[in-house]
Motif scaffolding. Structure first.
Motif, mmCIF file in Angstrom:
data_model
loop_
_atom_site.group_PDB
_atom_site.id
_atom_site.type_symbol
_atom_site.label_atom_id
_atom_site.label_comp_id
_atom_site.label_asym_id
_atom_site.label_seq_id
_atom_site.Cartn_x
_atom_site.Cartn_y
_atom_site.Cartn_z
ATOM 1 N N LYS A 90 17.464 -8.442 1.198
ATOM 2 C CA LYS A 90 17.995 -8.979 -0.053
ATOM 3 C C LYS A 90 17.002 -8.841 -1.205
ATOM 4 N N ASP A 91 15.728 -8.713 -0.874
ATOM 5 C CA ASP A 91 14.703 -8.664 -1.921
ATOM 6 C C ASP A 91 14.616 -7.305 -2.595
ATOM 7 N N ALA A 92 14.883 -6.246 -1.864
ATOM 8 C CA ALA A 92 14.826 -4.895 -2.451
ATOM 9 C C ALA A 92 15.352 -3.886 -1.440
ATOM 10 N N ASP A 93 15.807 -2.750 -1.958
ATOM 11 C CA ASP A 93 16.215 -1.635 -1.114
ATOM 12 C C ASP A 93 15.001 -0.729 -0.956
ATOM 13 N N LEU A 94 14.345 -0.804 0.200
ATOM 14 C CA LEU A 94 13.102 -0.058 0.404
ATOM 15 C C LEU A 94 13.332 1.446 0.520
ATOM 16 N N MET A 95 14.593 1.888 0.586
ATOM 17 C CA MET A 95 14.862 3.322 0.561
ATOM 18 C C MET A 95 14.736 3.876 -0.857
ATOM 19 N N LYS A 96 14.641 2.975 -1.847
ATOM 20 C CA LYS A 96 14.499 3.394 -3.236
ATOM 21 C C LYS A 96 13.058 3.154 -3.680
ATOM 22 N N ALA A 97 12.400 4.215 -4.081
ATOM 23 C CA ALA A 97 10.971 4.130 -4.424
ATOM 24 C C ALA A 97 10.724 3.165 -5.571
ATOM 25 N N GLU A 98 11.608 3.173 -6.593
ATOM 26 C CA GLU A 98 11.385 2.318 -7.765
ATOM 27 C C GLU A 98 11.466 0.839 -7.393
ATOM 28 N N GLU A 99 12.462 0.479 -6.580
ATOM 29 C CA GLU A 99 12.602 -0.916 -6.186
ATOM 30 C C GLU A 99 11.431 -1.359 -5.308
ATOM 31 N N THR A 100 10.996 -0.471 -4.435
ATOM 32 C CA THR A 100 9.873 -0.801 -3.549
ATOM 33 C C THR A 100 8.603 -1.035 -4.351
ATOM 34 N N LEU A 101 8.337 -0.139 -5.294
ATOM 35 C CA LEU A 101 7.121 -0.285 -6.102
ATOM 36 C C LEU A 101 7.187 -1.546 -6.954
ATOM 37 N N ALA A 102 8.357 -1.821 -7.535
ATOM 38 C CA ALA A 102 8.501 -3.026 -8.360
ATOM 39 C C ALA A 102 8.257 -4.287 -7.532
ATOM 40 N N ASN B 238 7.890 5.055 1.054
ATOM 41 C CA ASN B 238 7.901 4.181 -0.126
ATOM 42 C C ASN B 238 6.968 2.994 0.055
ATOM 43 N N VAL B 239 6.971 2.392 1.238
ATOM 44 C CA VAL B 239 6.111 1.244 1.504
ATOM 45 C C VAL B 239 4.640 1.647 1.451
ATOM 46 N N LEU B 240 4.303 2.750 2.087
ATOM 47 C CA LEU B 240 2.903 3.193 2.089
ATOM 48 C C LEU B 240 2.437 3.565 0.685
ATOM 49 N N ASN B 241 3.300 4.239 -0.061
ATOM 50 C CA ASN B 241 2.932 4.620 -1.425
ATOM 51 C C ASN B 241 2.767 3.382 -2.312
ATOM 52 N N ALA B 242 3.686 2.427 -2.206
ATOM 53 C CA ALA B 242 3.599 1.216 -3.019
ATOM 54 C C ALA B 242 2.356 0.410 -2.666
ATOM 55 N N ALA B 243 2.033 0.340 -1.372
ATOM 56 C CA ALA B 243 0.829 -0.372 -0.945
ATOM 57 C C ALA B 243 -0.418 0.280 -1.538
ATOM 58 N N HIS B 244 -0.415 1.603 -1.560
ATOM 59 C CA HIS B 244 -1.541 2.324 -2.164
ATOM 60 C C HIS B 244 -1.629 2.058 -3.664
ATOM 61 N N GLU B 245 -0.487 2.039 -4.347
ATOM 62 C CA GLU B 245 -0.470 1.865 -5.798
ATOM 63 C C GLU B 245 -1.019 0.495 -6.224
ATOM 64 N N VAL B 246 -0.774 -0.542 -5.435
ATOM 65 C CA VAL B 246 -1.250 -1.885 -5.811
ATOM 66 C C VAL B 246 -2.600 -2.204 -5.190
ATOM 67 N N GLY B 247 -3.194 -1.237 -4.491
ATOM 68 C CA GLY B 247 -4.537 -1.433 -3.956
ATOM 69 C C GLY B 247 -4.609 -2.286 -2.709
ATOM 70 N N ALA B 248 -3.551 -2.268 -1.884
ATOM 71 C CA ALA B 248 -3.585 -3.032 -0.633
ATOM 72 C C ALA B 248 -4.718 -2.523 0.248
ATOM 73 N N ILE B 249 -5.395 -3.450 0.913
ATOM 74 C CA ILE B 249 -6.548 -3.095 1.728
ATOM 75 C C ILE B 249 -6.124 -2.490 3.066
ATOM 76 N N LYS B 250 -5.076 -3.055 3.663
ATOM 77 C CA LYS B 250 -4.664 -2.593 4.989
ATOM 78 C C LYS B 250 -3.154 -2.716 5.147
ATOM 79 N N VAL B 251 -2.566 -1.718 5.838
ATOM 80 C CA VAL B 251 -1.148 -1.751 6.192
ATOM 81 C C VAL B 251 -1.032 -1.618 7.706
ATOM 82 N N VAL B 252 -0.344 -2.560 8.325
ATOM 83 C CA VAL B 252 -0.065 -2.499 9.754
ATOM 84 C C VAL B 252 1.420 -2.201 9.916
ATOM 85 N N SER B 253 1.730 -1.040 10.493
ATOM 86 C CA SER B 253 3.121 -0.631 10.654
ATOM 87 C C SER B 253 3.532 -0.828 12.110
#
Length: 530
Positions: A442-454, A494-509
């Motif tokens: 409900k928070d965002a459609d992660l298949m859409k890059a713009e919504e994920t980044l926002a 989209n998730v990995l790119n958005a995490a990189h854009e906001v400077g996330a330290i670590k992503v566990v998938s």
């Protein structure tokens, strides 16, 4: 009565700060800054602050970089606010040379600008000179531009300002005055019963200020400030919260000595980092200048640190006397700063100061507006009789945030996500410095890059647990296997790119192929997957 709230967060060692308009905002790893100002017609007040210790002095002038929209108006209002800030700062420092000073010039000037809108004759001339305003309607148009810019959405920080008018129910305020305050300052008029219920009105104003400053500014107006004689209160609130681009690691925070007076040292929790930062040294003034940028470098905090004197004089007071807008502009210009490795020690701190600014503002030349026999505020009601009884200002700043952990969990409503949520919220609880955010589809459609980044820009996580995926039963997987594969690739990318854009330290998938066993034993492990 004019009031305005504002707040913010900063950290440093012995210091004084001046926070200017669009230059604006201080903070630490994450910062919060709030102030409130309320002039009462009695109008209310704005806030400015100095934080001082003998060994170190930090002067904070916030500077906004990167936004060229309305550059002319922004430069004009920034210039006038800086001039006013320095003069008010010196005035408050002279009244309390050994104490802390913390105020927000922008909050003060915003509230008083609404008073200036209704000022006429000598009253207007004095206010214009004291506040370093341009003549005519230009200053109000500049504030309109500034307020619109401040309240525009940002991806890297939260910065907002709000204005409101509280007017006596029986008051006859000119429609053109109310229209102008709405146009230039986005200030709506809220009718209240000052005559019949002054204390209830005071409580309502204080509640609004507290709400606008995220509960940091409480009880802006003291008992007795609002009376049956009050006719109008103009209130301004400013809130800032941002993360420094280079965060302080809690592991590097330790107890260290901090000089609070010439001959007095205390042990404090001192944060530390070594980073390549923009630095300047002014040899003729024995002054070091350091820029601490916020994420995306749209906003920065500047620290001015004079050398300790061996002659018994106060280097901080000397610096305050030497500060001018021209010097600040020159010293903090990127062209005059070098990117070098800097060892930074900043103590954790919390400051909360409140002021009645009638006397300081009078020393700057604003005298008539406080005198019932001389004040000309006829531009508000067309007949005069109003004067500024109180300018009350309160500011809050907290600098105790080292590197906090903000964990964003995608697929938080799924099986694994709910299990993690149960552990965090029910079993062990979030640790100090942790913030957990559980997301669903409900928070965002992660298949859409713009919504994920926002979404990621909104929350700006330091850590990500990625559980979200397109799922379905056995037959749906078999029928739409290409769609499943393609959409899940989009989500992951989209998730990995958005995490990189906001400077996330670590992503566990934590993603796996669906398992549909015919006959098996439990638990299922990877050796059973075919």
């Amino acid at each position: 009565m004019l009031n305005a709230p504002e707040s913010a967060s900063l950290q440093t060692s012995p210091l004084r700060h001046v926070i200017n308009p669009p230059p604006l905002a201080p903070g630490v790893s994450g910062s919060q800054f709030q102030t409130a100002l309320e002039p009462v017609f009695s109008p209310r007040e704005p806030v400015l602050s100095r934080w001082k210790t003998k060994e170190l002095v930090h002067d904070f002038a916030s500077v906004e970089k990167g936004k060229s929209v309305h550059s002319s108006a922004m430069a004009a209002i920034s210039s006038s606010n800086t001039c006013f800030a320095l003069e008010l700062f010196r005035t408050l420092s002279q009244a309390n040379p050994a104490g802390n000073v913390f105020v927000s010039p922008l909050s003060i000037s915003s509230a008083l600008a609404m008073v200036f809108l209704g000022a006429r004759g000598d009253t207007a001339a004095q206010m214009s000179q004291a506040l370093s305003f341009r003549s005519g309607e230009a200053v109000h148009a500049d504030f309109e531009t500034l307020i619109g810019d401040i309240n525009s959405p940002s991806t890297s920080y939260i910065l907002k300002t709000a204005n409101r008018l509280y007017g006596e129910l029986t008051g006859n305020f000119l429609p053109q005055f109310l229209e102008a305050t709405q146009k230039y300052y986005q200030a709506d008029l809220r009718p209240v019963d000052f005559i019949g219920a002054p204390e209830a009105c005071r409580g309502e104003i204080n509640d609004w200020v507290e709400q606008q400053t995220e509960n940091k500014i409480k009880d802006l107006l003291k008992p007795g400030t609002v009376s049956t004689m009050t006719r109008l209160a103009l209130v301004n609130a400013i809130y800032f919260k941002g993360n420094w681009m280079n965060r302080f690691d809690e592991a590097n925070t330790k107890e260290m000595p901090f000089k609070v007076k010439q001959n007095e040292t205390k042990l404090v929790q001192m944060m530390y980092q070594m980073k390549k930062l923009h630095y300047n040294y002014i040899p003729e003034h024995g002054l070091q200048i350091l820029e601490l940028p916020y994420v995306d470098e749209e906003l920065s905090m500047f620290i001015l640190l004079p050398e300790e004197s061996n002659r018994g004089s106060d280097p901080l007071l000397k610096l305050e006397k030497q500060l001018t807008q021209e010097r600040l502009d020159e010293w903090t210009s990127r062209e005059n700063m070098d990117a070098v490795d800097v060892f930074v020690h900043l103590p954790k701190f919390k400051l909360e100061e409140d002021y009645e600014l009638n006397q300081p503002l009078a020393k700057l030349g604003m005298t008539d507006v406080f005198c019932s026999a001389k004040a000309d505020l006829s531009g508000m009601n067309g007949e005069g009789g109003l004067f500024l009884s109180t300018v009350a200002h309160k500011a809050f700043v907290e600098g105790n945030r080292t590197m906090s952990m903000k964990v964003l969990v995608t697929g938080g409503s799924g099986l694994v996500g709910q299990a993690i949520q149960h552990v965090v919220k029910e079993e062990r609880g979030a640790k100090e410095g942790e913030e957990w955010i559980f997301l669903s589809s409900k928070d965002a459609d992660l298949m859409k890059a713009e919504e994920t980044l926002a979404l990621f820009q909104k929350h700006r996580p330091t850590h990500v647990i990625h559980l979200a995926a397109m799922v379905g039963g056995l037959y749906r997987n078999m029928k739409y296997n290409l769609d499943f594969w393609r959409n899940n690739v989009y989500i992951n990318d989209n998730v990995l790119n958005a995490a990189h854009e906001v400077g996330a330290i670590k992503v566990v998938s934590c993603l796996s192929t669906c398992i549909f066993p015919d006959k098996t034993t439990y638990p299922i492990d990877e050796t059973m997957v075919q």
